[in-house]
Design an enzyme around this catalytic site. Structure first.
Site, mmCIF file in Angstrom:
data_model
loop_
_atom_site.group_PDB
_atom_site.id
_atom_site.type_symbol
_atom_site.label_atom_id
_atom_site.label_comp_id
_atom_site.label_asym_id
_atom_site.label_seq_id
_atom_site.Cartn_x
_atom_site.Cartn_y
_atom_site.Cartn_z
ATOM 1 N N GLY A 39 0.831 -1.200 0.000
ATOM 2 C CA GLY A 39 0.000 0.000 0.000
ATOM 3 C C GLY A 39 0.862 1.245 0.000
ATOM 4 O O GLY A 39 1.986 1.240 -0.506
ATOM 5 N N SER A 40 0.337 2.286 0.589
ATOM 6 C CA SER A 40 1.018 3.581 0.516
ATOM 7 C C SER A 40 2.213 3.657 1.467
ATOM 8 O O SER A 40 2.279 2.946 2.471
ATOM 9 C CB SER A 40 0.025 4.687 0.870
ATOM 10 O OG SER A 40 -0.411 4.508 2.198
ATOM 11 N N VAL A 45 1.177 4.673 5.192
ATOM 12 C CA VAL A 45 0.684 3.598 6.065
ATOM 13 C C VAL A 45 1.803 2.585 6.334
ATOM 14 O O VAL A 45 1.949 2.075 7.446
ATOM 15 C CB VAL A 45 -0.569 2.917 5.454
ATOM 16 C CG1 VAL A 45 -1.012 1.736 6.299
ATOM 17 C CG2 VAL A 45 -1.705 3.916 5.320
ATOM 18 N N GLY A 46 2.626 2.323 5.321
ATOM 19 C CA GLY A 46 3.751 1.389 5.489
ATOM 20 C C GLY A 46 4.682 1.836 6.605
ATOM 21 O O GLY A 46 5.147 1.030 7.420
ATOM 22 N N GLU A 101 5.575 -3.424 0.797
ATOM 23 C CA GLU A 101 5.702 -3.062 -0.620
ATOM 24 C C GLU A 101 4.958 -1.756 -0.795
ATOM 25 O O GLU A 101 3.735 -1.727 -0.685
ATOM 26 C CB GLU A 101 5.083 -4.129 -1.523
ATOM 27 C CG GLU A 101 5.906 -5.374 -1.690
ATOM 28 C CD GLU A 101 7.275 -5.087 -2.250
ATOM 29 O OE1 GLU A 101 8.195 -5.821 -1.889
ATOM 30 O OE2 GLU A 101 7.448 -4.110 -3.016
ATOM 31 N N CYS A 153 1.571 0.039 -8.954
ATOM 32 C CA CYS A 153 2.799 0.466 -8.256
ATOM 33 C C CYS A 153 3.969 0.456 -9.225
ATOM 34 O O CYS A 153 4.961 1.150 -9.021
ATOM 35 C CB CYS A 153 3.066 -0.439 -7.073
ATOM 36 S SG CYS A 153 2.945 -2.159 -7.497
HETATM 37 P P1 NDP Z 1 -3.271 2.531 1.535
HETATM 38 O O1 NDP Z 1 -1.956 2.431 2.203
HETATM 39 O O2 NDP Z 1 -4.179 3.602 1.923
HETATM 40 O O3 NDP Z 1 -4.099 1.175 1.764
HETATM 41 C C1 NDP Z 1 -3.557 -0.108 1.637
HETATM 42 C C2 NDP Z 1 -4.218 -1.029 2.637
HETATM 43 O O4 NDP Z 1 -3.863 -0.611 3.959
HETATM 44 C C3 NDP Z 1 -5.744 -0.984 2.582
HETATM 45 O O5 NDP Z 1 -6.252 -2.258 2.866
HETATM 46 C C4 NDP Z 1 -6.075 -0.002 3.693
HETATM 47 O O6 NDP Z 1 -7.376 -0.116 4.199
HETATM 48 C C5 NDP Z 1 -5.044 -0.385 4.730
HETATM 49 N N1 NDP Z 1 -4.786 0.646 5.740
HETATM 50 C C6 NDP Z 1 -5.059 1.980 5.676
HETATM 51 N N2 NDP Z 1 -4.699 2.569 6.831
HETATM 52 C C7 NDP Z 1 -4.195 1.611 7.646
HETATM 53 C C8 NDP Z 1 -3.655 1.595 8.961
HETATM 54 N N3 NDP Z 1 -3.572 2.695 9.692
HETATM 55 N N4 NDP Z 1 -3.226 0.433 9.469
HETATM 56 C C9 NDP Z 1 -3.277 -0.704 8.747
HETATM 57 N N5 NDP Z 1 -3.801 -0.764 7.495
HETATM 58 C C10 NDP Z 1 -4.241 0.377 6.948
HETATM 59 O O7 NDP Z 1 -2.982 2.507 -0.005
HETATM 60 P P2 NDP Z 1 -4.029 2.495 -1.203
HETATM 61 O O8 NDP Z 1 -5.045 1.452 -0.995
HETATM 62 O O9 NDP Z 1 -4.527 3.872 -1.370
HETATM 63 O O10 NDP Z 1 -3.122 2.015 -2.413
HETATM 64 C C11 NDP Z 1 -2.366 2.891 -3.133
HETATM 65 C C12 NDP Z 1 -0.920 2.865 -2.688
HETATM 66 O O11 NDP Z 1 -0.431 1.548 -2.619
HETATM 67 C C13 NDP Z 1 -0.041 3.580 -3.661
HETATM 68 O O12 NDP Z 1 0.820 4.448 -2.954
HETATM 69 C C14 NDP Z 1 0.773 2.478 -4.323
HETATM 70 O O13 NDP Z 1 2.048 2.809 -4.733
HETATM 71 C C15 NDP Z 1 0.827 1.442 -3.288
HETATM 72 N N6 NDP Z 1 0.934 0.130 -3.920
HETATM 73 C C16 NDP Z 1 2.144 -0.486 -3.911
HETATM 74 C C17 NDP Z 1 2.311 -1.691 -4.526
HETATM 75 C C18 NDP Z 1 3.622 -2.403 -4.469
HETATM 76 O O14 NDP Z 1 3.650 -3.591 -4.750
HETATM 77 N N7 NDP Z 1 4.708 -1.749 -4.135
HETATM 78 C C19 NDP Z 1 1.207 -2.340 -5.243
HETATM 79 C C20 NDP Z 1 -0.026 -1.610 -5.161
HETATM 80 C C21 NDP Z 1 -0.140 -0.410 -4.529
HETATM 81 P P3 NDP Z 1 -8.627 0.678 3.572
HETATM 82 O O15 NDP Z 1 -8.159 1.383 2.373
HETATM 83 O O16 NDP Z 1 -9.598 -0.365 3.280
HETATM 84 O O17 NDP Z 1 -9.121 1.601 4.631
#
Ligand code: NDP
Length: 502
Positions: free
Chosen positions: A234-235, A238-239, A256, A290
């Site tokens: 994810g982002s 959050v990571g 990732e 990503c």
């Molecule tokens: P987010 O980080 O917002 O969300 C990813 C996941 O994390 C979702 O399931 C989300 O839940 C969850 N999440 C959100 N906040 C928290 C928290 N505080 N604690 C634990 N989990 C949490 O990213 P996006 O969904 O907006 O995805 C886009 C981002 O992901 C881009 O920056 C992209 O680069 C990255 N990405 C990276 C990839 C890679 O392989 N490197 C592949 C795909 C995307 P919810 O949204 O349901 O609230």
């Protein structure tokens, strides 16, 4: 309207909050796919307890048998591939051909994991003492918390869940709130495979699905002392938080995160091929990968001609519902994602003062009114210090930069906090290998787009893209297993390493 449920301890259960959120088609917001649980801490606690209990038995199931479950999962995914792809396009927007690819990656990962059940190789080493044997084994770790994004609802989940299960861990899974349907289908399939392969020895709670928001369910994963490892895509924001909390609690964490991937084109390259690649890399999945090509670095000698041809081709891309034939580019996944894209177009124009050569707005027409569509957009005259050259946009926006040599191109490419994917187009073998050596990225393609990872290859990035772990292939098993060293002394006496032999 179907109300979906969580899977906890082998039972489909309503969320304890009694609340649900709508899963909405981003190409047509009148189309509501279903209602999905908004779960809370209590649901997570129950799921973790079930996974903890299941771990006691699942870790003892022979790994080849755990692999058999994966083979069955692969077979079921093959049967349902087209239906999964259709529903995936409906919930997240990318075109049907691409969602079929997403499902296929899940199939490839299942069959790879099946065979890994018969490997999971350990390492043996000679002992420094006589009549002694040194062995080492991979052991499962415990309960794995899996948190996934919305852009690859099937493949990213399978990259994590399948190796985790084959390694002998049990799962609590939280998919992105806006793409719960694909995750739901995947978990149904895994549960069916577990029941079918294990038969009377079926173990409830090996996989648990808890739908809901990251800020609630994800945070509860972080807070849980009984989740031993977290695999997250994810982002970056959050990571970082997961890594901080995970660090304090000594959880094993795989991250990732974002990317700002670039494609370099040298003057000796096959131009038509480089054009095909950038179209696919920048605008496939509406730029929401990503690994998307969000920067194009053109050698100055070919810059103007290349842009002319690129703009001509981009203008012909057909926007629309990804489940309709002939569509090239679907909508952004949500209103807020389109707003982010619009914000960056504004930054590109007003703050960076780059030149917009195509796109940059919401398309006009009745067919676009009910979806989160945005025109494929290209900025030229972009320089490395501009925000649109540095920050991840995650939408159909391409920033074009100019270079005057290979070294200059690589320097520009490396000028980012991220390091996921990269690509260079050249027919000069020396330039190609110099680029491979010098580019700071986890993945480099020669004469290929920045996207298209294969399931048996290591996947992951350097620098701000992650924390050094890799998904895919055998490399992911390093994350989901822990080494155990075993010494077997058959000398019949006390032998002291480092003391008796030197
Ligand atoms: P987010 O980080 O917002 O969300 C990813 C996941 O994390 C979702 O399931 C989300 O839940 C969850 N999440 C959100 N906040 C928290 C928290 N505080 N604690 C634990 N989990 C949490 O990213 P996006 O969904 O907006 O995805 C886009 C981002 O992901 C881009 O920056 C992209 O680069 C990255 N990405 C990276 C990839 C890679 O392989 N490197 C592949 C795909 C995307 P919810 O949204 O349901 O609230």
């Amino acid at each position: 309207m179907t109300k979906y449920k969580n899977l906890i301890n082998g039972e489909w259960k309503e969320p304890s909050s009694g609340k649900y959120s709508e899963n909405i088609n981003p190409a047509n917001t009148d189309d509501i796919i279903g209602l999905f649980p908004l779960s809370n801490d209590a649901d997570v606690a129950e799921a973790v307890k079930a996974a903890r209990e299941a771990f006691k038995k699942w870790r003892l199931v022979p790994a080849p048998k755990r692999g058999d479950v994966m083979r069955k999962v692969g077979d079921l995914l093959v049967e349902k591939k087209e239906a999964i792809a259709f529903e995936m396009t409906r919930e997240m927007g990318k075109v049907f051909e691409e969602t079929k690819g997403d499902a296929q990656e899940g199939i490839d990962t299942a069959y790879y994991a099946a065979t890994e059940g018969r490997r999971l190789f350990g390492m043996n080493a000679p002992s420094e003492l006589p009549n002694k044997l040194n062995l080492s084994f991979r052991n499962p770790i415990g309960v794995a918390g899996i948190i996934t994004p919305w852009n690859f609802p099937m493949s990213i989940a399978t990259w994590k869940i399948f190796p985790a299960l084959v390694s002998g861990n049990t799962i609590v899974f939280k998919p992105a709130e806006i793409t719960p349907k694909t995750a739901h289908t995947l978990v149904e399939i895994i549960e069916e495979a577990l029941r079918s392969v294990l038969g009377k020895d079926y173990i409830p709670g090996v996989i648990n699905l808890v739908h809901g928001k990251g800020s609630v369910v994800g945070e509860a994963f972080l807070a849980s002392k009984d989740i031993d490892l977290i695999s997250f895509t994810g982002s970056t924001e959050v990571g970082r938080r997961i890594n901080e909390v995970g660090g304090r609690m000594l959880k094993r964490v795989s991250l990732e995160l974002g990317g700002k991937n670039a494609q370099i084109v040298m003057p000796d390259a096959n131009m038509e091929l480089a054009l095909d690649a950038v179209l696919w890399g920048a605008f496939g999945t509406t730029g929401q990968r990503c690994t998307a090509t969000s920067r194009l670095i053109l050698h100055k000698d070919i810059h103007d001609k290349f842009i002319e041809k690129l703009v001509e081709r981009v203008k012909k891309l057909k926007l629309g519902n990804g489940n309709e034939k002939g569509t090239d580019v679907g909508p952004c996944v949500s209103k807020s994602q389109r707003e982010t894209v619009m914000k960056y177009v504004e930054i590109g124009l007003k703050e960076d003062k780059a030149k917009l050569v195509t796109g940059g707005k919401i398309p006009e027409g009745k067919e676009f009114e009910k979806g989160w569509f945005f025109e494929p957009t290209i900025f030229v005259n972009v320089t490395p210090e501009m925000r649109i050259a540095k920050e991840e946009i995650f939408g159909p926006v391409l920033s074009v930069l100019k270079c005057d040599s290979l070294d200059d191109g690589v320097r520009i490419l490396n000028n980012t906090e991220y390091g996921l994917s990269s690509s260079i187009f050249t027919n000069d073998v020396n330039d190609a290998f110099r680029a491979v050596r010098d580019i700071e990225a986890g993945i480099t393609y020669i004469n290929g787009a920045t996207i298209g990872a294969e399931a048996h290859m290591p996947f992951g990035g350097v620098k701000g893209t992650g924390n050094g772990h890799r998904e895919g292939g055998w490399t992911v098993f390093e994350f989901f297993t822990e080494w155990k060293a075993v010494y077997l002394d058959f000398s019949g006496k006390l032998q002291r390493a480092q003391i008796d032999n030197y």
